[in-house]
Design an enzyme around this catalytic site. Structure first.
Site, PDB file in Angstrom:
ATOM      1  N   HIS A  16       0.877  -1.175   0.000  1.00 28.97           N
ATOM      2  CA  HIS A  16       0.000   0.000   0.000  1.00 28.97           C
ATOM      3  C   HIS A  16       0.919   1.231   0.000  1.00 28.97           C
ATOM      4  CE1 HIS A  16      -2.791   2.888   1.921  1.00 28.97           C
ATOM      5  NE2 HIS A  16      -3.773   2.079   1.583  1.00 28.97           N
ATOM      6  N   ASP A  52       3.262  -4.915   7.945  1.00 26.86           N
ATOM      7  CA  ASP A  52       2.049  -4.125   7.797  1.00 26.86           C
ATOM      8  C   ASP A  52       0.869  -5.091   7.955  1.00 26.86           C
ATOM      9  OD1 ASP A  52      -0.179  -2.758   7.016  1.00 26.86           O
ATOM     10  OD2 ASP A  52       0.658  -1.967   5.151  1.00 26.86           O
ATOM     11  N   GLN A  63      -4.307  -5.315   6.891  1.00 24.88           N
ATOM     12  CA  GLN A  63      -5.297  -6.234   6.325  1.00 24.88           C
ATOM     13  C   GLN A  63      -5.323  -7.572   7.048  1.00 24.88           C
ATOM     14  OE1 GLN A  63      -7.630  -5.468   4.316  1.00 24.88           O
ATOM     15  NE2 GLN A  63      -6.869  -3.479   3.705  1.00 24.88           N
ATOM     16  N   LYS A  74     -10.291  -0.774  10.677  1.00 19.61           N
ATOM     17  CA  LYS A  74     -10.462  -1.882   9.740  1.00 19.61           C
ATOM     18  C   LYS A  74     -10.871  -3.157  10.469  1.00 19.61           C
ATOM     19  CE  LYS A  74      -6.963  -0.334   6.429  1.00 19.61           C
ATOM     20  NZ  LYS A  74      -7.674   0.095   5.237  1.00 19.61           N
ATOM     21  N   CYS A  85      -4.867   2.808  -3.508  1.00 19.63           N
ATOM     22  CA  CYS A  85      -3.637   3.269  -2.855  1.00 19.63           C
ATOM     23  C   CYS A  85      -2.483   2.318  -3.118  1.00 19.63           C
ATOM     24  CB  CYS A  85      -3.802   3.443  -1.351  1.00 19.63           C
ATOM     25  SG  CYS A  85      -5.032   4.649  -0.898  1.00 19.63           S
TER      26      CYS A  85
END
Ligand code: PLP
Lengths: 407, 127
Positions: free
Chosen positions: A122, A199, A202, A225, A365
């Site tokens: 991202h 990261d 997600q 999220k 993104c």
């Protein structure tokens, strides 16, 4: 299967219809809806228990501090951190990554050092490293993507050198849904003494995450999220690593002693939390985690895989549809990106919207990734606890309508 | 379905004045960074400062493509002054549909691109 109607009932937004059409929300990878208990805690806290943290002697402030720190503790257990000190609150994933790029990056990356990211990132896990590399005249290296939309591990091994200071990779792509076997990547980085940032924006909402097992130095993710409020980001860092890093922002709350011309800084985690934090949203986030744990991450993962499989089956029946997802559902989370021949993603999303179906379109993104797939934009459906097969059936109907219209 | 009227879909599938021009007076390419839409416009301008020929190469959604196609028809024979006076309202009227805020950029991309081209031409001539 999860008990869908029971879960959906706990999200007030689904009781609002648009022109008699129920909401079909297929954009949770961007941000999720919120259960009533999270919303209630926010309201309740402001109405009955609000005061600033870490300051007052009075009951309200002490209770606020207690609730704020309790949320930190719950989060640390949720990802199995060694201690709550290793959890730093930020605004979002993006800010967590920037904190690391500035604090760790500025003091550890020097000329000709190397930073490794992947082709799946991202923008928020790419641009801060581009800038750091420019500031320090360091080199940015990118792990390529294989044809099957998984990361090329063999190339990664070749990219690592003694000059590699940090590897920053996603655990799950927000475009292809690719799940990256991060433990393997961490082990490899360790051979070169490189730090590694995951990261988890997600992955953490959908897959069980154990930072001690992964053995990463940093893990970052966003509350919004995973059923939590906006404005809360998490930065997990190994205590020793965080201890060695200078503060990122300076001011109140993060100091231990302040003299006119010099100050010393607080211990973890306060060292990285300058100023009044987002108290209410942090407290409400704890409820979101409890909600997720009650359903169980294993069940969530299983549920999303079955939705992904179903959506792949339904959508691949149309020859105009091209799916951008790893072939094997084993390698993917609940995300399905696709294009439809002859229909621009923006037009498709507009038609879906008429049926109250929310999908994401554009470059997500991740412009370099979308372009490397040979597309100018993609459509994306993403799933969470409140989605069911019926949602996909409704989306399929919208697709059929769009195909007819644009024939 | 208001947005995708027959006119819009027709111009999307078969844009007027599609393709590049030989020896254009000006060529300009514009990108809509939000969706990655691209549009190239070639203009031939005569000695009286009127649009003589127009060539569009659209690569985008139905709204921006139809807008480019309809606009290309409308502009032939128009003076540069007349083009400069065109507004958002004129574009909406030309499209004949209701544009929601999220799609205004798409609808406006062609006019914005042409106005930019004319401005560039003016600047060049001043030099
Ligand atoms: C993989 C990934 N990383 C980072 C982010 C950025 O998260 P935030 O917008 O909460 O900072 C996102 C959000 O879309 C994401 O999907």
């Amino acid at each position: 299967m999860l008990n869908q109607s029971k879960i959906k009932n706990q999200f007030p937004i689904f009781s609002h219809k648009k022109d008699g059409k129920p909401l079909v929300f297929l954009d949770s990878a961007s941000s999720t809806q919120k259960p009533k208990i999270v919303i209630d805690v926010l309201k309740n806290y402001y109405e009955t228990s609000y005061a600033n943290v870490h300051r007052g002697i009075y009951d309200l402030s002490e209770k606020s501090t207690e609730a704020y720190e309790k949320s930190r503790k719950t989060i640390s257990k949720f990802i199995n951190a060694k201690s709550a000190k290793e959890i730093i609150f930020t605004r979002n994933t993006t800010e967590s990554i920037n904190l690391i790029a500035y604090s760790f990056g500025n003091s550890n990356i020097n000329k000709n050092d190397e930073i490794i990211v992947s082709a799946l990132e991202h923008h928020s896990n790419l641009v801060p490293w581009q800038e750091l590399a420019k500031r320090k005249h360091a080199k940015l290296k990118i792990i390529p993507l294989k044809k099957d939309l998984t990361l090329d591990f063999e190339s990664y091994k070749k990219l690592l050198t003694k000059k590699t200071k940090i590897v920053a990779i996603t655990a799950m792509s927000n475009v292809t849904g690719t799940i990256v076997p991060i433990e393997k990547f961490v082990k490899e980085a360790r051979k070169y003494n490189a730090k590694i940032l995951i990261d988890g924006a997600q992955s953490v909402p959908h897959l069980k995450t154990d930072v001690q097992k992964i053995d990463c130095d940093f893990l970052v993710f966003s509350a919004h999220k995973m059923l939590g409020p906006t404005g809360v980001g998490i930065l997990y860092g190994k205590e020793a690593t965080l201890d060695d890093m200078p503060p990122f922002l300076y001011g109140g709350d993060m100091i231990s002693e302040v003299k006119q011309f010099n100050s010393s800084y607080a211990e973890l985690p306060n060292k990285f939390e300058a100023g009044t934090p987002n108290i209410a949203d942090v407290i409400a986030f704890e409820k979101a985690i409890e909600f997720i744990e009650e359903i169980g991450l294993e069940n969530i993962e299983k549920h999303e895989k079955s939705l992904l499989k179903y959506a792949k089956e339904k959508f691949s029946k149309y020859p105009e549809v091209k799916l951008y997802t790893p072939k094997d559902c084993k390698n993917a989370g609940g995300i399905l990106s696709f294009t439809v021949k002859g229909i621009h993603p923006h037009d498709l999303a507009t038609i879906f919207n008429e049926d109250n179906v929310c999908i994401r379109t554009g470059q997500h993104c991740a412009a370099p990734l979308v372009e490397s797939l040979g597309e100018i934009a993609l459509n994306r459906m993403s799933f969470y606890v409140y989605n069911d097969f019926n949602d996909i059936d409704i989306a399929k109907k919208s697709l059929k309508k769009a195909l007819k219209l644009f024939k | 379905m208001d947005l995708f009227s027959e006119t819009i879909l027709d111009h999307y599938k078969h844009p007027s004045n599609k393709g590049s021009l030989k020896n254009p007076t000006i060529t300009i390419s514009e990108v809509n960074p939000l969706c990655g839409d691209k549009l190239k416009i070639d203009l031939k301008i005569d000695s009286k400062n009127r649009i003589k020929e127009i060539g569009i190469t659209p690569q985008g959604c139905a709204i921006s493509t139809a807008s480019a196609s309809l606009l290309s028809e409308k502009l032939i024979g128009k003076s540069l002054k007349e083009i400069e006076a065109l507004t958002e309202k004129d574009i909406f009227k030309m499209l004949g549909i209701e544009i929601n805020p999220g799609r205004i950029k798409c609808a406006m991309l062609p006019l914005v691109t042409i106005k930019k081209a004319l401005l560039m031409k003016e600047l060049k001539e001043k030099k």
